[in-house]
Design a protein around this motif. Structure first.
Motif, PDB file in Angstrom:
ATOM      1  N   ASP A 255      -1.412  -6.717  12.138  1.00 20.45           N
ATOM      2  CA  ASP A 255      -0.807  -6.440  10.800  1.00 20.45           C
ATOM      3  C   ASP A 255      -1.516  -5.484   9.870  1.00 20.45           C
ATOM      4  O   ASP A 255      -2.712  -5.501  10.287  1.00 20.45           O
ATOM      5  CB  ASP A 255      -0.537  -7.672   9.894  1.00 20.45           C
ATOM      6  CG  ASP A 255       0.749  -8.632  10.056  1.00 20.45           C
ATOM      7  OD1 ASP A 255       1.422  -8.259  11.017  1.00 20.45           O
ATOM      8  OD2 ASP A 255       0.978  -9.735   9.341  1.00 20.45           O
ATOM      9  N   PHE A 256      -0.600  -4.431   9.473  1.00 14.01           N
ATOM     10  CA  PHE A 256      -1.272  -3.558   8.783  1.00 14.01           C
ATOM     11  C   PHE A 256      -1.063  -4.114   7.433  1.00 14.01           C
ATOM     12  O   PHE A 256       0.029  -4.057   6.679  1.00 14.01           O
ATOM     13  CB  PHE A 256      -1.002  -2.009   8.846  1.00 14.01           C
ATOM     14  CG  PHE A 256      -0.924  -1.761  10.083  1.00 14.01           C
ATOM     15  CD1 PHE A 256      -2.316  -1.013  10.369  1.00 14.01           C
ATOM     16  CD2 PHE A 256      -0.196  -1.637  11.417  1.00 14.01           C
ATOM     17  CE1 PHE A 256      -2.794  -0.758  11.676  1.00 14.01           C
ATOM     18  CE2 PHE A 256      -0.736  -1.081  12.606  1.00 14.01           C
ATOM     19  CZ  PHE A 256      -1.969  -0.524  12.593  1.00 14.01           C
ATOM     20  N   GLU A 257      -2.086  -4.428   6.505  1.00 14.32           N
ATOM     21  CA  GLU A 257      -1.895  -5.009   5.354  1.00 14.32           C
ATOM     22  C   GLU A 257      -2.031  -3.832   4.252  1.00 14.32           C
ATOM     23  O   GLU A 257      -2.981  -2.898   4.363  1.00 14.32           O
ATOM     24  CB  GLU A 257      -2.877  -6.166   4.680  1.00 14.32           C
ATOM     25  CG  GLU A 257      -2.442  -7.337   5.689  1.00 14.32           C
ATOM     26  CD  GLU A 257      -3.227  -8.423   5.219  1.00 14.32           C
ATOM     27  OE1 GLU A 257      -2.501  -9.546   5.178  1.00 14.32           O
ATOM     28  OE2 GLU A 257      -4.300  -8.587   5.114  1.00 14.32           O
ATOM     29  N   PHE A 258      -1.762  -4.165   2.942  1.00 12.12           N
ATOM     30  CA  PHE A 258      -1.806  -3.061   1.855  1.00 12.12           C
ATOM     31  C   PHE A 258      -2.289  -3.985   0.654  1.00 12.12           C
ATOM     32  O   PHE A 258      -1.778  -4.865   0.364  1.00 12.12           O
ATOM     33  CB  PHE A 258      -0.391  -2.375   1.776  1.00 12.12           C
ATOM     34  CG  PHE A 258      -0.598  -1.242   0.499  1.00 12.12           C
ATOM     35  CD1 PHE A 258      -1.366   0.109   1.098  1.00 12.12           C
ATOM     36  CD2 PHE A 258      -0.361  -1.367  -0.806  1.00 12.12           C
ATOM     37  CE1 PHE A 258      -1.162   1.103  -0.042  1.00 12.12           C
ATOM     38  CE2 PHE A 258      -0.315  -0.298  -1.622  1.00 12.12           C
ATOM     39  CZ  PHE A 258      -0.871   0.843  -1.272  1.00 12.12           C
ATOM     40  N   ASP A 259      -2.914  -3.199  -0.023  1.00 19.50           N
ATOM     41  CA  ASP A 259      -3.461  -3.905  -1.348  1.00 19.50           C
ATOM     42  C   ASP A 259      -2.483  -3.505  -2.349  1.00 19.50           C
ATOM     43  O   ASP A 259      -2.744  -2.642  -3.057  1.00 19.50           O
ATOM     44  CB  ASP A 259      -4.828  -3.330  -1.900  1.00 19.50           C
ATOM     45  CG  ASP A 259      -6.075  -3.706  -0.849  1.00 19.50           C
ATOM     46  OD1 ASP A 259      -6.059  -5.018  -0.282  1.00 19.50           O
ATOM     47  OD2 ASP A 259      -7.074  -2.829  -0.614  1.00 19.50           O
ATOM     48  N   TYR A 260      -1.569  -4.320  -2.363  1.00 22.57           N
ATOM     49  CA  TYR A 260      -0.588  -4.185  -3.464  1.00 22.57           C
ATOM     50  C   TYR A 260      -1.086  -4.600  -4.967  1.00 22.57           C
ATOM     51  O   TYR A 260      -2.017  -5.144  -4.992  1.00 22.57           O
ATOM     52  CB  TYR A 260       0.731  -5.075  -3.228  1.00 22.57           C
ATOM     53  CG  TYR A 260       1.573  -4.679  -2.065  1.00 22.57           C
ATOM     54  CD1 TYR A 260       2.612  -3.778  -1.950  1.00 22.57           C
ATOM     55  CD2 TYR A 260       1.130  -5.455  -0.762  1.00 22.57           C
ATOM     56  CE1 TYR A 260       3.243  -3.310  -0.646  1.00 22.57           C
ATOM     57  CE2 TYR A 260       1.833  -5.315   0.470  1.00 22.57           C
ATOM     58  CZ  TYR A 260       2.641  -4.257   0.504  1.00 22.57           C
ATOM     59  OH  TYR A 260       3.316  -3.974   1.750  1.00 22.57           O
ATOM     60  N   ALA A 261      -0.405  -4.421  -5.945  1.00 21.53           N
ATOM     61  CA  ALA A 261      -1.085  -4.737  -7.200  1.00 21.53           C
ATOM     62  C   ALA A 261      -0.612  -6.114  -7.381  1.00 21.53           C
ATOM     63  O   ALA A 261      -1.467  -6.828  -8.128  1.00 21.53           O
ATOM     64  CB  ALA A 261      -0.010  -4.266  -8.449  1.00 21.53           C
ATOM     65  N   PHE A 262      -0.045  -7.040  -6.576  1.00 22.51           N
ATOM     66  CA  PHE A 262      -0.115  -8.381  -6.428  1.00 22.51           C
ATOM     67  C   PHE A 262      -0.789  -9.219  -5.246  1.00 22.51           C
ATOM     68  O   PHE A 262      -0.719 -10.397  -5.091  1.00 22.51           O
ATOM     69  CB  PHE A 262       1.436  -9.049  -6.680  1.00 22.51           C
ATOM     70  CG  PHE A 262       2.222  -8.072  -5.615  1.00 22.51           C
ATOM     71  CD1 PHE A 262       2.356  -8.389  -4.228  1.00 22.51           C
ATOM     72  CD2 PHE A 262       2.999  -6.958  -5.730  1.00 22.51           C
ATOM     73  CE1 PHE A 262       3.008  -7.754  -3.320  1.00 22.51           C
ATOM     74  CE2 PHE A 262       3.855  -6.336  -5.156  1.00 22.51           C
ATOM     75  CZ  PHE A 262       3.875  -6.727  -3.986  1.00 22.51           C
ATOM     76  N   GLY A 263      -1.694  -8.275  -4.543  1.00 21.00           N
ATOM     77  CA  GLY A 263      -2.672  -8.757  -3.575  1.00 21.00           C
ATOM     78  C   GLY A 263      -2.489  -8.181  -2.377  1.00 21.00           C
ATOM     79  O   GLY A 263      -1.574  -7.207  -2.418  1.00 21.00           O
ATOM     80  N   ARG A 264      -3.102  -8.568  -1.425  1.00 20.39           N
ATOM     81  CA  ARG A 264      -3.334  -7.800  -0.067  1.00 20.39           C
ATOM     82  C   ARG A 264      -2.168  -8.664   0.840  1.00 20.39           C
ATOM     83  O   ARG A 264      -2.409  -9.954   0.975  1.00 20.39           O
ATOM     84  CB  ARG A 264      -4.667  -7.991   0.365  1.00 20.39           C
ATOM     85  CG  ARG A 264      -4.815  -7.214   1.957  1.00 20.39           C
ATOM     86  CD  ARG A 264      -6.073  -7.127   2.332  1.00 20.39           C
ATOM     87  NE  ARG A 264      -7.165  -6.474   1.555  1.00 20.39           N
ATOM     88  CZ  ARG A 264      -8.236  -6.319   1.814  1.00 20.39           C
ATOM     89  NH1 ARG A 264      -8.773  -6.793   2.940  1.00 20.39           N
ATOM     90  NH2 ARG A 264      -9.230  -5.455   1.110  1.00 20.39           N
ATOM     91  N   LYS A 265      -1.314  -7.772   1.226  1.00 19.78           N
ATOM     92  CA  LYS A 265      -0.042  -8.477   1.919  1.00 19.78           C
ATOM     93  C   LYS A 265       0.524  -7.469   2.867  1.00 19.78           C
ATOM     94  O   LYS A 265       0.018  -6.262   3.070  1.00 19.78           O
ATOM     95  CB  LYS A 265       1.031  -8.966   0.886  1.00 19.78           C
ATOM     96  CG  LYS A 265       0.686 -10.164   0.062  1.00 19.78           C
ATOM     97  CD  LYS A 265       1.860 -10.580  -0.417  1.00 19.78           C
ATOM     98  CE  LYS A 265       1.386 -11.967  -1.101  1.00 19.78           C
ATOM     99  NZ  LYS A 265       1.980 -12.188  -2.474  1.00 19.78           N
ATOM    100  N   GLU A 266       1.250  -7.995   3.984  1.00 21.08           N
ATOM    101  CA  GLU A 266       1.886  -7.224   5.131  1.00 21.08           C
ATOM    102  C   GLU A 266       2.562  -5.798   4.551  1.00 21.08           C
ATOM    103  O   GLU A 266       3.132  -6.116   3.635  1.00 21.08           O
ATOM    104  CB  GLU A 266       2.655  -8.113   5.915  1.00 21.08           C
ATOM    105  CG  GLU A 266       3.099  -7.128   7.011  1.00 21.08           C
ATOM    106  CD  GLU A 266       4.297  -8.095   7.816  1.00 21.08           C
ATOM    107  OE1 GLU A 266       4.156  -9.241   7.668  1.00 21.08           O
ATOM    108  OE2 GLU A 266       4.873  -7.295   8.713  1.00 21.08           O
ATOM    109  N   LEU A 267       2.143  -5.112   5.411  1.00 23.61           N
ATOM    110  CA  LEU A 267       2.938  -3.439   5.132  1.00 23.61           C
ATOM    111  C   LEU A 267       3.805  -3.271   6.328  1.00 23.61           C
ATOM    112  O   LEU A 267       5.174  -3.633   6.183  1.00 23.61           O
ATOM    113  CB  LEU A 267       2.042  -2.574   4.784  1.00 23.61           C
ATOM    114  CG  LEU A 267       2.502  -1.016   4.834  1.00 23.61           C
ATOM    115  CD1 LEU A 267       3.497  -0.836   3.410  1.00 23.61           C
ATOM    116  CD2 LEU A 267       1.314  -0.092   4.524  1.00 23.61           C
TER     117      LEU A 267
END
Ligand code: GAP
Length: 434
Positions: A255-267
């Motif tokens: 998975d490529f994850e992203f640091d969203y404002a609500f946490g690090r999750k799958e992109l």
């Protein structure tokens, strides 16, 4: 200020900017909203189109080994039986005995206590996420169909058609962009987890022995596209998914994850689907060289359009401060920005300025670049603020000097700097910068 509340603030700012500036609205809003659905406004459509075009250009148009497809969303139930989705595309769910609300087990802290009312939660059971429907007037089980939960199967079921029509040699790929539907138990985090969303997927067919080489290749390709569209790469992280957490069809997933404002999750994700799907659909390939039948293996790079939008909004959102006033702006790359430039007459009640701006600036730029808008609403300061929030890289203003020296003001979104350039140089000036 705590980091969490700062991040919540950021999401609130982005959601409200998206509504205010006509990017994204809540689905069925005037009737109270339908959870997990969103409607896209003019600039949101433009942003999504640019993302999809950039993806198609890189992965289909500029390659020799890729075949596009646009399959029907409704497919026979046998497709989803063979793909394993009828039996296995489910999330564990619990229901509160008091308020009757339902939750995904992996999204709540305490499996026994309702996070909303504190009531007792029942036993976990599997909830299939496919939307079921009936095709035609008949009501028996043979009429059952599903809205596709992934675009991938539209490619597998057209594998034979594609091979017969184009005679591709291995390795080759199929690519599709389209809607997918999942009856998510708890849609959340704005565009992140929706019930109706869009995917851009590739099924890349390879010789079984070569799968690792292609897997590594596609990892690099995926990262390079993310960078090209302007996703903040310092927020992207690779995660090797453990066997027990992989989808039923995958033997390896990154998975490529992203640091969203609500946490690090799958992109986005990259999966090695082996011969799982082609075998289950009883499909094979005849190698033109040795005339032997075989079942190719599949590497699947998959991208969510909506998560691409969300990561781009979070990457592009900036604020600066001048004279005590906060200026929010979206620092989109020009190739992805919904609008390339906005054209304004300094004053809209001066016919000579309007005439010049319209015929000598707006019309030729519109014909050249398409994504050009006319903006004469409010004073110049207000227009700049509006265009900053849309992410328009250049604002062009026609003023009284223009009428005597044929120059216009071009204002840069990121620096706020203004320069004067010849009207006849405008096209080249913009071309060089996009
Ligand atoms: N064909 C493989 C597949 O569908 P997935 O990881 O379940 O794999 C692919 O979905 C991509 O679709 C994800 O990486 C994500 O970008 C996007 N996606 C999945 N579920 C989503 C949802 N509920 N809302 C928005 N995007 C979603």
């Amino acid at each position: 200020m705590k980091k969490e509340s700062k991040d919540n603030d950021l999401m609130e700012k982005i959601v409200s900017l998206c509504k205010r500036r006509g990017f994204v609205f809540q689905g069925s809003e005037i009737y109270g909203g339908l959870g997990g659905t969103f409607d896209w406004g003019h600039f949101g459509v433009a942003l999504k189109n640019n993302i999809k075009q950039s993806w198609w250009k890189k992965f289909v148009d500029s390659r020799r080994d890729m075949y596009g497809i646009d399959a029907a969303i409704l497919m026979r139930q046998e497709v989803w039986q063979a793909s394993g989705h009828v039996a296995g595309f489910a999330d564990p769910m619990v229901e509160c005995s008091k308020c009757k609300k339902r939750f995904r087990v992996d999204q709540i802290e305490d499996e026994k206590k309702c996070p909303e009312c504190g009531g007792k939660l029942g036993e976990a059971r599997q909830f299939n996420m496919m939307f079921q429907t009936k095709v035609g007037a008949s009501d028996d089980s043979s009429a059952t169909s599903y809205l596709r939960p992934e675009t991938a199967q539209g490619m597998f079921v057209n594998f034979k058609n594609t091979v017969d029509a184009f005679h591709p040699k291995l390795p080759f790929g199929m690519a599709q962009i389209g809607k997918a539907f999942r009856n998510e138990i708890t849609p959340r985090d704005f565009l992140f987890r929706q019930r109706e969303f869009e995917q851009m997927e590739i099924e890349y067919f390879v010789r079984p022995a070569d799968w690792e080489k292609h897997f590594e290749y596609w990892k690099v390709q995926m990262l390079s596209w993310m960078e090209e569209v302007g996703i903040d790469m310092s927020k992207v992280h690779e995660l090797e998914i453990a066997k027990e957490d992989r989808a039923h069809y995958s033997s390896r997933t990154v998975d490529f994850e992203f640091d969203y404002a609500f946490g690090r999750k799958e992109l986005f994700g990259l999966a090695y689907r082996t011969d799982f799907d082609l075998k289950n659909h009883k499909l094979e390939y005849i190698d033109e060289e040795d005339k032997l039948k075989m079942v190719p293996h599949v590497i699947e790079p998959t991208f969510g359009v909506d998560r691409a939008v969300l990561s781009l909004l979070l990457s592009a959102y900036k604020e600066d401060e001048k004279g005590g006033e906060v200026r929010p702006y979206l620092k989109f790359k020009p190739n992805i920005a919904p609008v390339i430039c906005a054209v304004s007459p300094l004053l809209k009640n001066k016919p000579e300025l309007v005439e010049y701006a319209n015929t000598k600036v707006f019309a030729p730029l519109k014909a050249e670049f398409g994504r050009v808008i006319w903006d004469d609403n409010g004073n110049i300061g207000k227009r700049y603020r509006r265009q900053d929030e849309i992410g328009t890289p250049f604002c062009i203003v026609v003023d009284f000097d223009t009428l005597t020296d044929d120059t216009v003001t071009v204002r840069d979104r990121d620096t706020g700097e203004q320069i004067r350039i010849k009207t006849s140089d405008l096209k080249n000036y913009i071309k060089e910068r996009i």
